[in-house]
Design a protein around this motif. Structure first.
Motif, PDB file in Angstrom:
ATOM      1  N   ARG A  65       0.846  -1.198   0.000  1.00 20.16           N
ATOM      2  CA  ARG A  65       0.000   0.000   0.000  1.00 20.16           C
ATOM      3  C   ARG A  65       0.880   1.246   0.000  1.00 20.16           C
ATOM      4  O   ARG A  65       1.777   1.379   0.842  1.00 20.16           O
ATOM      5  N   ALA A  67       0.559   5.229   0.364  1.00 19.51           N
ATOM      6  CA  ALA A  67      -0.285   6.374   0.713  1.00 19.51           C
ATOM      7  C   ALA A  67       0.162   7.583  -0.102  1.00 19.51           C
ATOM      8  O   ALA A  67       1.326   7.985  -0.040  1.00 19.51           O
ATOM      9  N   ASP A  91      -3.274   4.394  -2.320  1.00 21.57           N
ATOM     10  CA  ASP A  91      -4.228   4.780  -1.285  1.00 21.57           C
ATOM     11  C   ASP A  91      -4.227   6.306  -1.210  1.00 21.57           C
ATOM     12  O   ASP A  91      -3.379   6.914  -0.552  1.00 21.57           O
ATOM     13  N   GLY A  94      -4.533   8.251   2.113  1.00 23.30           N
ATOM     14  CA  GLY A  94      -4.641   7.183   3.102  1.00 23.30           C
ATOM     15  C   GLY A  94      -3.809   7.416   4.352  1.00 23.30           C
ATOM     16  O   GLY A  94      -2.971   8.323   4.411  1.00 23.30           O
ATOM     17  N   ASP A  95      -4.032   6.570   5.328  1.00 19.59           N
ATOM     18  CA  ASP A  95      -3.337   6.666   6.613  1.00 19.59           C
ATOM     19  C   ASP A  95      -1.890   6.227   6.436  1.00 19.59           C
ATOM     20  O   ASP A  95      -1.625   5.048   6.152  1.00 19.59           O
ATOM     21  N   ALA A  99       0.384   2.308   5.893  1.00 23.11           N
ATOM     22  CA  ALA A  99       0.922   2.123   4.553  1.00 23.11           C
ATOM     23  C   ALA A  99       2.339   1.556   4.598  1.00 23.11           C
ATOM     24  O   ALA A  99       3.066   1.738   5.569  1.00 23.11           O
ATOM     25  N   ILE A 166      -7.528   2.891  -3.531  1.00 29.18           N
ATOM     26  CA  ILE A 166      -8.405   3.240  -2.417  1.00 29.18           C
ATOM     27  C   ILE A 166      -8.569   4.754  -2.420  1.00 29.18           C
ATOM     28  O   ILE A 166      -7.573   5.493  -2.453  1.00 29.18           O
ATOM     29  N   GLU A 171     -12.627   0.864  -2.022  1.00 23.72           N
ATOM     30  CA  GLU A 171     -11.534   0.099  -2.627  1.00 23.72           C
ATOM     31  C   GLU A 171     -11.978  -0.415  -3.991  1.00 23.72           C
ATOM     32  O   GLU A 171     -13.097  -0.900  -4.148  1.00 23.72           O
TER      33      GLU A 171
END
Length: 251
Positions: A65, A67, A91, A94-95, A99, A166, A171
């Motif tokens: 992943r 981010a 992502d 994303g967080d 990640a 995402i 997703e």
């Protein structure tokens, strides 16, 4: 585009084979006055170099992943396609703590430090300039990417049926990204080659990503991606729409 294209990276390869010289992404930042136009070939070269950076330097593996703490920007579009090429999950917003890797612009550098993996910083300055001093804890994208190879080959074929994107908590697989982008195109006014959409939507929703990248790529069109469009008056906007031969808008 081809009916057999099942990932965004497939769409880019088809565009490159069909008409490499045509514009694909034209980017404006109305806070800085920046304008940059990337042909399919130039955009694909940036994608290949970035995918090589991911795979060879960051050791990113399929399913990792990444981010992306970045705004709607031409370099964000490059990273989205590089992630697709390497089979890693993009992502968006994303967080970072969850990640494997983080890619951050100036507004996301502090948050990105929560990532325990590799961290890449983008200055987002005109012409892709490097930082005067690399941010602490980060490698500078503008320093790292130029030395990467101009051709990219993933170590393993990318599976279109596994998670690839995402955004806003939803997703999508690569195949779903392509299918949704094709389905969105008519409502966005993208009717095929020659269609050109001006988008000022943020990249933090599916709608913004589709209007600002994927739908144009899926239909053989192109995008005029505008950041800080609120800085531009209506008369100036009308002139831009005319000069850029825009056929549809998303604001």
């Amino acid at each position: 585009m081809n009916a057999t294209d099942r990932t965004p990276a497939d769409l880019l390869r088809s565009a490159l084979a069909t008409d490499p010289a045509r514009p694909l992404v034209t980017f404006y930042d109305d806070a800085t006055g920046e304008r940059i136009e990337l042909s399919v070939a130039t955009f694909a070269n940036w994608v290949a170099k970035t995918a090589n950076l991911l795979q060879n330097e960051l050791s990113a593996e399929p399913g990792d992943r990444v981010a992306l703490l970045l705004p709607a920007h031409w370099q964000t579009a490059v990273w989205l396609l590089a992630c697709s090429s390497a089979g890693v999950v993009a992502d968006v917003g994303g967080d970072p703590a969850a990640a494997d890797h983080v890619v951050a612009g100036p507004g996301g550098l502090e948050a990105g430090l929560a990532c325990s993996g590799d961290r890449i910083a983008l200055s987002l300055a005109p012409l892709g300039r490097r930082f005067p001093t690399p941010p602490s804890g980060y490698a500078d994208y503008a320093v790292e990417v130029p030395t990467q190879g101009d051709r990219f080959q993933p170590y393993a074929p990318v599976d279109p049926e596994v998670p690839a994107l995402i955004v806003a908590g939803a997703e999508y697989t690569s195949a779903e990204v392509v299918e949704r982008a094709r389905a969105d195109a008519p409502a966005l006014g993208l009717t095929g080659p020659g269609s050109r959409i001006l988008s000022a939507l943020a990249y933090d929703t599916w709608e913004g990503l589709s209007a600002g990248l994927y739908a144009a790529l899926a239909t053989g069109g192109s995008v005029v991606l505008c950041r800080h469009l609120e800085e531009l008056g209506e008369d100036a906007l009308a002139k831009r729409i005319e000069s850029e031969r825009v056929t549809a808008t998303a604001r």
